[in-house]
Write an enzyme that holds these catalytic residues in place. Sequence first.
Site, short mmCIF file in Angstrom:
data_model
loop_
_atom_site.label_atom_id
_atom_site.label_comp_id
_atom_site.label_asym_id
_atom_site.label_seq_id
_atom_site.Cartn_x
_atom_site.Cartn_y
_atom_site.Cartn_z
N GLY A 224 0.71 -1.24 -0.15
CA GLY A 224 0.05 0.07 0.06
C GLY A 224 0.69 1.32 -0.04
N PRO A 266 4.98 -4.54 -1.13
CG PRO A 266 7.03 -4.08 -2.07
CD PRO A 266 6.26 -5.03 -1.05
NE ARG A 304 -4.58 2.38 -10.29
CZ ARG A 304 -4.57 3.54 -10.09
NH1 ARG A 304 -4.16 4.74 -10.73
NH2 ARG A 304 -4.60 3.96 -8.90
CB CYS A 334 -19.46 1.79 -27.11
SG CYS A 334 -19.14 2.56 -28.67
#
Length: 407
Positions: A224, A266, A304, A334
Amino acid sequence: MHKPTHIQGVAIEALAKEFGTPLYLYDGGKIVNQIQALQTAFATIPVRIKYAAKALSSLSVLSLIRKAGAELDAVSLEEVKLGLLAGSKASEIMYTPSGVSFEEIQEAVQIGAMINLDSLPLLERFGQTYGNSVPVCIRINPHILAGGNMKISVGHKESKFGISIEHLPQILELAQQYQIPIVGLHLHTGSDILDAEVFLKGGKVLFKAAMHFPNLQFLDFGGGFKVAYSPEDSATDIAELGRIVSGAFQEFCKKFGRKLELWIEPGKFLVSEAGYLVVKATVVKETPSIHFVGVDSGMNHLIRPMMYDAYHEIYNLSNLDGATSSYTVVGYICETDTLASQRQLHTVKEGDFLVIQNAGAYGYTMSSNYNARLRPAEVLVWEGKAYLIRKREQFEDLIRNQEIIQW
Ligand SMILES: *Cc1c(COP(=O)(O)O)cnc(C)c1O
């Protein structure tokens, strides 16, 4: 933010022309640098870096990460198998699934991975099946809120992950009843965690719980660590994090009476900045309110921005100076698939190459064939040389597993 035209001396534009767009490009040197930064930050204690493979699990990336001295955290059996293919030993792989069947756990035990259990029923099945013969780690939910936003916060009370710290008595009871060797305690509270203090908050929950587990060999603080996505954004200060967490860990080990290992996981931190998604402007169009650039990619390749409202820096590789104007960069899917909204870019013309930054983590691994589009190729640059590590998908890849029944 730096807007590179070259990666280790190799021109990005030349790669875009050679391999075509859209193209995922990775700078292997950056990945290795991030691993080294962590190794340095935690140099005073025995640390194991377990790279969270879900961030980017391409085989050649996994093998580079292994070469640089990091091990793996896998969240599916398939990731475990990718790790093995890439050269990891089973014993170096931490298997941290959520809500899987016991059959999956058994397969991972057979393979020889370290198992990280995240429910009491699984722990009980584990005890009944293996007694004292297989060491195991427990994923604790510490009930703390950490991470950049609710979608990526996973250590709070309402989260599905881990065994509640309030169920510590039940964990201990099962461990006692079946003589389960609990060798690790784990937590992972979320992504985009900026401060060492937040890690320490979770760490303190583990330190306290650890005193009940005489067989412990490691504590796993999860991943994180935050990276900067924009020029104004900040990143976790890894040197400071290492200093603070290592200090607290050493103190804890004294209290515990034995030296343990510290594991960290990580994902984003190792690969985010190393990755670029290179796309081509296919259409530039003005509406009464917005100047749109349409590109030959979209949320099918980088989800994202739409999924997490994530900001990704973007620049016009084909035009690096002169006049700028405000553009909204959109994909060809689309759906509303905005990649970047109202950004100052140097004048964009049809055919220009745009580069989307921080695309290494949760880019390719979250890509899909939505709209029956094909996934991009992946190229990794290592020691000044570009390697095609995954071919662009072909139409045949879309239909390979299908049966055409002409009714
Ligand atoms: C996703 C994940 C990580 C990595 O998270 P990042 O935000 O990418 O660092 C680490 N550990 C576990 C168990 C995970 O699921």
